[in-house]
Design a protein around this motif. Structure first.
Motif, PDB file in Angstrom:
ATOM      1  N   SER A 193     -54.487  15.659   0.028  1.00 23.48           N
ATOM      2  CA  SER A 193     -53.090  15.660   0.475  1.00 23.48           C
ATOM      3  C   SER A 193     -52.889  16.374   1.806  1.00 23.48           C
ATOM      4  CB  SER A 193     -52.200  16.304  -0.601  1.00 23.48           C
ATOM      5  OG  SER A 193     -52.710  17.543  -1.024  1.00 23.48           O
ATOM      6  N   ILE A 246     -49.641  23.212   0.536  1.00 21.61           N
ATOM      7  CA  ILE A 246     -50.743  22.431   1.093  1.00 21.61           C
ATOM      8  C   ILE A 246     -51.239  23.074   2.381  1.00 21.61           C
ATOM      9  CG2 ILE A 246     -51.414  20.165   1.992  1.00 21.61           C
ATOM     10  CD1 ILE A 246     -49.218  18.950   0.217  1.00 21.61           C
ATOM     11  N   ARG A 271     -51.736  15.971  -5.755  1.00 20.48           N
ATOM     12  CA  ARG A 271     -52.246  17.291  -6.132  1.00 20.48           C
ATOM     13  C   ARG A 271     -52.537  17.417  -7.626  1.00 20.48           C
ATOM     14  NH1 ARG A 271     -48.927  22.026  -3.198  1.00 20.48           N
ATOM     15  NH2 ARG A 271     -50.619  23.156  -4.220  1.00 20.48           N
ATOM     16  N   CYS A 279     -56.279  20.427  -2.539  1.00 25.78           N
ATOM     17  CA  CYS A 279     -55.477  19.670  -1.564  1.00 25.78           C
ATOM     18  C   CYS A 279     -56.296  18.893  -0.526  1.00 25.78           C
ATOM     19  CB  CYS A 279     -54.459  20.574  -0.861  1.00 25.78           C
ATOM     20  SG  CYS A 279     -53.171  21.168  -1.981  1.00 25.78           S
TER      21      CYS A 279
END
Length: 559
Positions: free
Chosen positions: A372, A509, A467, A369
């Protein structure tokens, strides 16, 4: 180089039988080394280039099909770090595979494979691509006979068809790549996407009926979430170690692309910890006289894992872009610079070390992650609402992104209220300054994506897209500069292994962003496997000006 070509037809149709015979005879005339691995009514599969280390061909009992590639048995315990054995494919398993039309393989196994199935009871035929592997799978049709293949050059060599470029694909590719659009680069060729099954039965045409068996969005559903950092870290380390060790068992000698970054250093640690580990050599590119240097970090990782380490200087003056003219045909544009990096130098290193596989840390930026972080606060708000934890998380994201906590929180709430987790269209358009305005306008009016993983979504969930990394794209298994009969090492990315991906998608996340650090959970999980200086490092060394010089040197050729 492992290659396969399958033929599917309606055996009750005399014209299709004759066409299938024509394809089969021409294939054998061109390539006598091809072996017929499946011969069922209306389905044949041919393979060549197989070796014990690079690929397995496993025929299902009762002439029920063939599995090309490697399939491991799935371990249901996410806290086990034991390597997985090859999946048994006996009579009982074959019956389950046929009943489920291949779905049983995805639910009970993992690896890098393409499976062909034939059920004599209803004469139903199907082709299945595994969810995360590199072995490519494409399909085309000639006189209503389906051809399933891994290398388009084999279809071209048959001299039966002409392939035409799809300009709509090129337009989408120019602006934002084409991974999310179901646009075929060649009008006559369709990809079998990861986790997809193509079913063939009477009346559904030569391209078959598509079914999606593996959908990544299901693993981030609320009832699947793994939020506790301690449990998530243990599961992450053990699952990645298990996947790495499973692949190590298949290869007596291997090569590792080691940059010295966190992701490749994690794989180096897992290789060093693997039971009955193979001999492995790590190599690192560096730019002579560059302003930054990855080698000190790579040396630390190599020393910690106990492997031999080779340092390879690469300068723009050494790279030959004209080799693009000698590349093997591919069904869609290939990233030339990536193949330049991984062709002559990497293949030479693999040959000298006797490596049958090249491991890498690809999939870490997306899976852990790093790509993101901006979506951590919206995801937390969606799962838990406006709590104190959201404020704390917003302050951590703000510190990393050099913004105020309130701006991070407000943007997160705005994204949730307006559904703005979809693709950042305007940012992509702003980055496409060299693209024709008419082509950019075509992209601007695109409302939704047609990738099978997101076909039911009103907007492509961009936080999930980020992801998944390169799994969204069509697999690129082959070194397109290598001769078709060359022995090419397998490319293995343990962080993209199906068990690893399913686990990483279950972890939110904001849990990956543990302690407010980029890939914080991964740093916690692999603290005993990666040297402390690499764990503390929060930047990447670059080679400024490298691509500028390379393009300037080849300006005339590129024009």
């Amino acid at each position: 180089m492992l290659r396969y070509l399958g033929i599917v037809w309606n055996d009750a149709n005399a014209q299709q039988r004759d066409t299938a015979q024509l394809i089969s005879s021409r294939l054998h005339k061109l390539y006598p080394a091809w072996r017929r691995e499946l011969n069922a009514p209306g389905m044949q599969v041919f393979c060549t280039g197989t070796t014990a280390e690079l690929a397995r061909i496993r025929r299902l009992p009762g002439n029920a099909g063939v599995v090309i590639g490697t399939v491991f048995a799935r371990n249901r315990d996410i806290l086990s770090n034991e390597p997985n054995a090859q999946l048994d494919l006996g009579t009982t398993e074959t019956a389950s595979i046929l009943r489920s039309e291949g779905r049983w393989l995805i639910e009970n196994g993992w690896g890098d494979y393409v499976a062909f199935g034939y059920n004599p009871l209803d004469q139903k035929k199907w082709v299945l691509k595994d969810p995360t592997g590199y072995l490519p799978c494409f399909r085309t049709a000639f006189r209503d006979v389906t051809i399933i293949f891994s290398r388009i050059g084999d279809c071209l060599d048959l001299q039966l068809q002409r392939f035409t470029i799809n300009e709509a694909f090129l337009h989408a590719h120019l602006v934002a790549g084409s991974s999310l659009q179901e646009l075929p680069p060649l009008k006559e060729v369709l990809a079998v996407r990861r986790g997809e099954c193509i079913e063939f039965k009477r009346g559904n045409g030569p391209y078959g009926t598509r079914k999606v068996y593996w959908e990544p969005l299901q693993f981030s559903a609320p009832d699947q979430l793994l939020e506790d950092p301690d449990l998530a870290a243990r599961a992450m380390r053990n699952t990645v170690q298990s996947a790495t060790s499973s692949w190590v068992k298949e290869h007596p000698s291997l090569l590792l692309r080691l940059s010295g970054g966190l992701d490749s250093s994690i794989i180096a640690g897992c290789l060093g910890n693997a039971p009955n580990k193979s001999r492995f050599v790590a190599y690192t590119y560096f730019t002579p006289n560059g302003r930054s240097d990855e080698r000190p970090w790579a040396r630390l990782a190599a020393q910690s894992s106990g492997c031999e380490h080779i340092e390879c200087p690469v300068a723009p003056s050494q790279m030959d872009l004209t080799m693009a003219l000698r590349m093997d045909p591919s069904p869609e544009p290939s990233p030339l610079l990536g193949f330049l990096q991984r062709t002559a130098m990497e293949q030479d290193l693999a040959a000298k070390s006797g490596a049958t596989a090249i491991f890498n840390g690809e999939g870490g930026d997306s899976g852990f992650c790093s790509d993101s972080i901006a979506y951590a606060v919206p995801e937390y708000l969606q799962n838990h609402g406006l709590r104190l934890g959201a404020l704390r998380l917003a302050s951590q994201v703000a510190l990393l992104t050099e913004r105020s906590s309130w701006s991070v929180l407000l943007q997160a709430m705005r994204r949730l209220s307006k559904g703005e987790q979809s693709m950042p269209r305007e940012r992509i358009l702003a980055a496409s300054r060299l693209v024709n305005p008419d082509i950019k306008q075509e992209f601007r009016v695109t409302e939704r994506f047609s990738h099978p993983w997101f076909k039911n979504e009103r907007h492509a969930p961009w936080d999930k897209v980020r992801r998944l990394g390169m799994l969204i794209a069509v697999p690129e298994f082959y070194n397109v500069s290598a001769p078709k009969d060359a022995v090419v090492p397998a490319i293995i990315s343990p962080l993209y292994a199906q068990p690893a991906m399913e686990l990483l998608l279950r972890i939110p996340i904001y849990t990956h962003f543990h302690d407010g650090r980029d890939r914080g959970l991964a740093r916690k999980a692999f603290a005993q496997d990666v040297p402390e200086p690499i764990l503390r490092r929060l930047w990447k060394d670059r080679a400024p000006g490298f691509h500028d010089e390379l393009l300037e040197r080849h300006r005339v050729f590129l024009k």
